[in-house]
Design an enzyme around this catalytic site. Sequence first.
Site, PDB file in Angstrom:
ATOM      1  N   GLU A   1       0.827  -1.212   0.000  1.00 10.48           N
ATOM      2  CA  GLU A   1       0.000   0.000   0.000  1.00 10.48           C
ATOM      3  C   GLU A   1       0.860   1.260   0.000  1.00 10.48           C
ATOM      4  OE1 GLU A   1      -2.144  -0.541   3.653  1.00 10.48           O
ATOM      5  OE2 GLU A   1      -3.483  -2.066   2.832  1.00 10.48           O
ATOM      6  N   PRO A   2       1.708   1.441  -1.008  1.00 12.77           N
ATOM      7  CA  PRO A   2       2.570   2.623  -1.018  1.00 12.77           C
ATOM      8  C   PRO A   2       1.789   3.891  -1.386  1.00 12.77           C
ATOM      9  CG  PRO A   2       2.827   1.453  -3.085  1.00 12.77           C
ATOM     10  CD  PRO A   2       1.877   0.618  -2.232  1.00 12.77           C
ATOM     11  N   GLY A   3       2.099   4.972  -0.703  1.00 12.21           N
ATOM     12  CA  GLY A   3       1.483   6.256  -1.031  1.00 12.21           C
ATOM     13  C   GLY A   3       2.552   7.289  -1.328  1.00 12.21           C
TER      14      GLY A   3
ATOM     15  N   ARG B   1       1.497  20.242   6.032  1.00  6.70           N
ATOM     16  CA  ARG B   1       2.510  19.400   6.689  1.00  6.70           C
ATOM     17  C   ARG B   1       3.465  20.174   7.596  1.00  6.70           C
ATOM     18  NH1 ARG B   1       5.911  16.844   4.431  1.00  6.70           N
ATOM     19  NH2 ARG B   1       5.886  14.969   5.716  1.00  6.70           N
TER      20      ARG B   1
ATOM     21  N   TYR C   1       3.142  18.808  11.241  1.00  7.71           N
ATOM     22  CA  TYR C   1       4.198  17.877  11.670  1.00  7.71           C
ATOM     23  C   TYR C   1       5.562  18.549  11.793  1.00  7.71           C
ATOM     24  CZ  TYR C   1       0.812  14.824   9.203  1.00  7.71           C
ATOM     25  OH  TYR C   1      -0.312  14.203   8.733  1.00  7.71           O
TER      26      TYR C   1
ATOM     27  N   CYS D   1      -3.550  34.148   9.357  1.00  2.00           N
ATOM     28  CA  CYS D   1      -3.395  34.857  10.619  1.00  2.00           C
ATOM     29  C   CYS D   1      -3.202  33.916  11.791  1.00  2.00           C
ATOM     30  CB  CYS D   1      -4.592  35.772  10.824  1.00  2.00           C
ATOM     31  SG  CYS D   1      -4.517  37.080   9.599  1.00  2.00           S
TER      32      CYS D   1
ATOM     33  N   TYR E   1       0.127  13.976   0.489  1.00  2.00           N
ATOM     34  CA  TYR E   1      -0.318  14.657   1.708  1.00  2.00           C
ATOM     35  C   TYR E   1      -0.208  16.177   1.549  1.00  2.00           C
ATOM     36  CZ  TYR E   1       0.211   9.837   3.109  1.00  2.00           C
ATOM     37  OH  TYR E   1       0.126   8.464   3.140  1.00  2.00           O
TER      38      TYR E   1
HETATM   39  C1  LIG Z   1      -1.449   6.035   5.093  1.00  2.25           C
HETATM   40  C2  LIG Z   1      -1.483   4.579   4.844  1.00  2.25           C
HETATM   41  C3  LIG Z   1      -0.697   4.011   3.833  1.00  2.25           C
HETATM   42  C4  LIG Z   1       0.265   4.801   3.000  1.00  2.25           C
HETATM   43  O1  LIG Z   1       1.371   5.231   3.706  1.00  2.25           O
HETATM   44  P1  LIG Z   1       2.608   5.913   2.950  1.00  2.25           P
HETATM   45  O2  LIG Z   1       3.541   6.261   4.023  1.00  2.25           O
HETATM   46  O3  LIG Z   1       2.093   7.089   2.211  1.00  2.25           O
HETATM   47  O4  LIG Z   1       3.170   4.867   2.025  1.00  2.25           O
HETATM   48  C5  LIG Z   1      -0.833   2.660   3.606  1.00  2.25           C
HETATM   49  N1  LIG Z   1      -1.674   1.887   4.338  1.00  2.25           N
HETATM   50  C6  LIG Z   1      -2.437   2.398   5.323  1.00  2.25           C
HETATM   51  C7  LIG Z   1      -3.340   1.513   6.072  1.00  2.25           C
HETATM   52  C8  LIG Z   1      -2.361   3.750   5.604  1.00  2.25           C
HETATM   53  O5  LIG Z   1      -3.108   4.257   6.598  1.00  2.25           O
END
Ligand SMILES: *Cc1c(COP(=O)(O)O)cnc(C)c1O
Length: 419
Positions: free
Chosen positions: A275-277, A314, A318, A343, A372
């Site tokens: 699940e790469p984002g 971000r 963070y 502001c 993000y």
């Molecule tokens: C946010 C999330 C991701 C993606 O994370 P990245 O750091 O962007 O790769 C994958 N799986 C789950 C369940 C998430 O909550």
Amino acid sequence: MDHFSLRYGVMHAEDVPLPVIADAVGTPVYVYSRATLERHARVFREALVDVPDKLIAFAVKSNPNLAVLKVLGAQGMGADVVSVGEMRRALAAGITPEMIVFSGVGKTAAEMAAALDAGIGQFNIESEEEGVELAEIAAARGVTAQCTLRINPDVDAGTHDKISTGKADNKFGVPISEAGQIFGKLAGLPGVNLRGVAVHIGSQLADLAPLEAAFLKLGELVGVLRGAGHEVTHVDLGGGLGVPYRVGEVLPQPAEYGAMVARVTKDWGVKLIFEPGRVIAGNAGVLLTRVVRVKRGIKDPFVIVDAAMNDLARPALYGAYHHFEAVEPKGAQMTANIVGPICETGDTFAMGRECDALQAGDLAVFRTAGAYGATMASSYNSRGFVAEVLVDGDKFAVVADRIEAGAIMDAERVPEWLA
Ligand SMILES: *Cc1c(COP(=O)(O)O)cnc(C)c1O
């Protein structure tokens, strides 16, 4: 590697000079590069050549733009979604339901029903309570939900606290110590086919060691589950791979990650889900902004840009670092505080930052804003929602209109009894 670079002194996204986009669309605006998205998808895929059976599901929450999803879907990616809104986007982008994974601790009954009706490929169950509810909803519809149980492995990902998800006191998954018992209970319910386990320990991981530790624990658990008579055919390894935000920063490469995964999982005999984002979308986007004015400070000057914390949250959320540079650098440098117009002092992108010298009217970019970024935008200070553009070679298109503050106001109502 990305496709944002200086050519003849002007930053381009692929073959398009950024000033052309600023003139046509206005600023602030997110600019994504199709070639970069495709490259990152390919690099990630190729890193996993030694994993025979897999699904790579893009984490939609990192960049849910329809055009971005379309590009990544065409690269063979599925989608990891955390709401029905995200599921609808993935489906609208042409990603097949079987390639959609539904994660998240707070799936509502209505969301579970909608996802079952859409026929999505997998639910990652985050608690016993959720599993029981999903089983009831599925059984009532006469269907079977394909599921994994998300495990909280109690591993410190070593990243920012707010994006750490695999420590025992985080809200995600079931404690690994109770996993066997919960798995056994849920596996016996009609309406669910509990076929494996899932893990996701956090985001922007700068080290493979915590990931490996989590995967090893998961592998052990698979053995325990099989020993108890359960069939385990799917394991979801989540996302989390970090990306360089600073010039010269070195992070684990997808190839190193892939080699580690192949080594750790080689005897598991399961289909792996990824699940790469961020690693796909992060460096495929920049936030293009214009300097409103430069204000003298007691120490360093304030470079006030037209982007703000509502457009890119971000840094405020963070304390995140985004590299900041001029679109047409003249060679000189300055030390400045980079701030937006909002502001509150939280609207600060950087203090005492060494950067290209800038003056009012100049264009600049925040790098690594493709993940993000726009998705976290708000309309705070009634600034409206930022626009998004996708570049493809020498052409570009607006892929999300700027939503002006007036349009947001139009959705509000003053009750008659106040009139
Ligand atoms: C946010 C999330 C991701 C993606 O994370 P990245 O750091 O962007 O790769 C994958 N799986 C789950 C369940 C998430 O909550």
